[in-house]
Design an enzyme around this catalytic site. Structure first.
Site, PDB file in Angstrom:
ATOM      1  N   LYS A   1       0.727  -1.180  -0.095  1.00  0.00           N
ATOM      2  CA  LYS A   1      -0.129  -0.051  -0.066  1.00  0.00           C
ATOM      3  C   LYS A   1       0.827   1.345   0.015  1.00  0.00           C
ATOM      4  O   LYS A   1       1.899   1.123   0.128  1.00  0.00           O
ATOM      5  CB  LYS A   1      -0.967  -0.086   1.308  1.00  0.00           C
ATOM      6  CG  LYS A   1      -0.135   0.010   2.443  1.00  0.00           C
ATOM      7  CD  LYS A   1      -0.936   0.101   3.789  1.00  0.00           C
ATOM      8  CE  LYS A   1      -0.418   0.174   5.159  1.00  0.00           C
ATOM      9  NZ  LYS A   1      -1.119   0.073   6.248  1.00  0.00           N
TER      10      LYS A   1
ATOM     11  N   ARG B   1     -10.490   0.556  15.548  1.00  0.00           N
ATOM     12  CA  ARG B   1     -10.165   1.174  14.434  1.00  0.00           C
ATOM     13  C   ARG B   1     -11.342   0.542  13.272  1.00  0.00           C
ATOM     14  O   ARG B   1     -12.368   0.446  13.676  1.00  0.00           O
ATOM     15  CB  ARG B   1      -8.793   0.992  13.909  1.00  0.00           C
ATOM     16  CG  ARG B   1      -8.337   2.254  12.999  1.00  0.00           C
ATOM     17  CD  ARG B   1      -7.046   2.083  12.787  1.00  0.00           C
ATOM     18  NE  ARG B   1      -6.352   0.926  12.108  1.00  0.00           N
ATOM     19  CZ  ARG B   1      -5.204   0.729  11.701  1.00  0.00           C
ATOM     20  NH1 ARG B   1      -4.228   1.658  11.834  1.00  0.00           N
ATOM     21  NH2 ARG B   1      -4.890  -0.476  11.155  1.00  0.00           N
TER      22      ARG B   1
ATOM     23  N   TYR C   1      13.910  30.666   8.032  1.00  0.00           N
ATOM     24  CA  TYR C   1      12.887  31.493   8.474  1.00  0.00           C
ATOM     25  C   TYR C   1      12.985  31.789  10.067  1.00  0.00           C
ATOM     26  O   TYR C   1      13.230  30.775  10.709  1.00  0.00           O
ATOM     27  CB  TYR C   1      11.631  30.830   8.192  1.00  0.00           C
ATOM     28  CG  TYR C   1      11.087  30.774   6.577  1.00  0.00           C
ATOM     29  CD1 TYR C   1      10.775  32.056   5.933  1.00  0.00           C
ATOM     30  CD2 TYR C   1      11.380  29.741   6.081  1.00  0.00           C
ATOM     31  CE1 TYR C   1      10.500  31.947   4.588  1.00  0.00           C
ATOM     32  CE2 TYR C   1      10.672  29.676   4.685  1.00  0.00           C
ATOM     33  CZ  TYR C   1      10.465  30.649   3.887  1.00  0.00           C
ATOM     34  OH  TYR C   1      10.202  30.762   2.442  1.00  0.00           O
TER      35      TYR C   1
ATOM     36  N   MET D   1       9.911  24.633   2.389  1.00  0.00           N
ATOM     37  CA  MET D   1       9.159  23.438   1.237  1.00  0.00           C
ATOM     38  C   MET D   1      10.104  22.896   0.387  1.00  0.00           C
ATOM     39  O   MET D   1      10.029  21.420   0.108  1.00  0.00           O
ATOM     40  CB  MET D   1       8.044  24.381   0.580  1.00  0.00           C
ATOM     41  CG  MET D   1       7.480  23.412  -0.208  1.00  0.00           C
ATOM     42  SD  MET D   1       5.921  24.316  -1.174  1.00  0.00           S
ATOM     43  CE  MET D   1       4.723  24.654   0.170  1.00  0.00           C
TER      44      MET D   1
END
Length: 392
Positions: free
Chosen positions: A35, A133, A262, A310
């Protein structure tokens, strides 16, 4: 690298050998879970390598993932286990994909699709044994079983399996024992109701190596396929299959007191060389790891400093003589001292699964079909598998 700013190289020989080790730890069949695009490694090539290593089944989350395997020409048994009411169960039946069902409403949808397709669907009923779940509750199990038996008698579906998922196989043997007992009760109820599932499955990667009484007919291996040891503090001879690497695209010498990235969350305390690498949180570098995470640069580990952006992050290279184009290994098997996915998970306070699946799609995957890793499939230190306990 071949012109890209970064690449993830997947060692398919390691995948094959890891599956061989898993198979060597059990008498049950092995399902390789592919998956999330094979945990970020590439579902189709990983599936092929896993089957070559001895896997008998492939496991996925969604219909789209299952159909991708079929479109690639893979004919091995596939189980898809997370669906909603709008899932195209007819397409799954036509593609010969088994589906997991945990609620009567979805069982109705599977049966309707099977009728429309003119062929019975194969289902695995899932019971919640303590994960809280997915899976039918103990109170809802009788209704699910009753509807499944009804549809079996009508010939629109066949219950091929009963299964559940372990919550604490990597940490709590008592929790595993409780879930195994609950699973046994659910299986007994289903059989008393007339169902005859050929496959019972409960074990995950950790249980594959440590809890043979949970193996039953099929072991579902996820993270172990990709070479991450599934039990903290124990090693079963697995080899990480993915190496993420890039290169330096800028360097600069800066004085003490220089703010980096930043908000200047890092300020240099001495003169140093900064090396910029073109990977950021869009590529899977966790944003909040500045000051903890490291990469391999110039033969030694150097820390990432300042806020990860990013598309890029800054490495403190100290007094290394670093040039544009110098190679950087972000993570790998650890052979040369580079960080592993487990290291990154510790720095980011997460698990290796998130690190591997978080590597962004703009990082191309290159699959090495040759590999250099070979391994005896016998597992050193693993508990011996029992040929009869837990088996049908």
């Amino acid at each position: 690298m071949t012109g890209e700013l970064a690449e993830a190289v997947v060692d398919l020989a390691a995948i094959e050998a890891n599956v061989g080790r898993i198979a060597g730890a059990t008498t049950a069949a092995v399902m390789a879970v592919v998956k999330a695009d094979g945990f970020g490694h590439g579902a189709v090539p990983v599936a092929r390598a896993a089957l070559a290593g001895g896997a008998a089944w492939l496991g996925v989350t969604s219909a789209a993932e299952a159909l991708e395997l079929r479109r690639a020409g893979l004919t091995a048994p596939v189980l898809s286990w997370l669906h909603g009411p709008r899932t195209d169960f007819a397409a799954l039946a036509a593609a010969d994909v088994d589906v997991s069902v945990a609620a009567p409403e979805l069982l109705d949808a599977v049966a309707a699709a099977a009728r429309a397709a003119g062929r019975p669907a194969r289902v695995h009923l899932k019971i919640d044994t303590g994960m809280s779940r997915h899976g039918a509750t103990a109170a809802g199990w009788p209704e699910l079983v009753a509807w499944a038996r009804k549809y079996e008698r009508e010939g629109v579906l066949a219950v091929r399996g009963v299964w559940s998922h372990l919550a604490t196989a990597d940490s709590s043997p008592s929790g595993v024992s409780a879930q195994t007992a609950a699973f046994g009760e659910a299986v007994a109820y289903a059989r008393d109701a007339g169902l005859e599932p050929e496959l019972l499955h409960l074990a995950n990667s950790a249980a594959a190596f440590t809890a043979p009484h949970t193996h039953f007919d099929l072991v579902r291996a996820g993270i172990a396929v990709y070479g991450v040891e599934p039990v903290p503090g124990r090693a079963f001879g697995l080899r990480p299959a993915l190496t993420l690497r890039t290169e330096v695209i800028m360097t600069k010498r800066v004085p003490a007191g220089t703010g980096v990235s930043y908000q200047h969350t890092h300020v240099t305390d001495q003169p140093t060389t900064l090396a910029l690498i073109p990977l950021g949180f869009a590529d899977g570098i966790p944003r909040g790891v500045d000051g903890r995470a490291q990469v391999l640069l110039g033969g030694r580990r150097s820390p990432i400093i300042g806020r990860v952006a990013m598309d890029q992050c800054v490495v403190d290279a100290g007094d290394l003589e670093v040039r544009i184009g110098d190679p950087v290994t972000v993570l790998g098997p650890g052979d040369a001292g580079e960080p592993t996915a487990a290291d990154w998970a510790a720095w980011a306070a997460t698990n290796p699964h998130e690190i591997l699946t978080g590597i962004g799609t703009r990082v191309p995957r290159h699959h090495d079909g040759k590999g250099t890793f070979t391994a005896d499939v016998r597992v050193e230190g693993a508990l011996p598998s029992c040929a009869t306990e837990g088996k049908r």
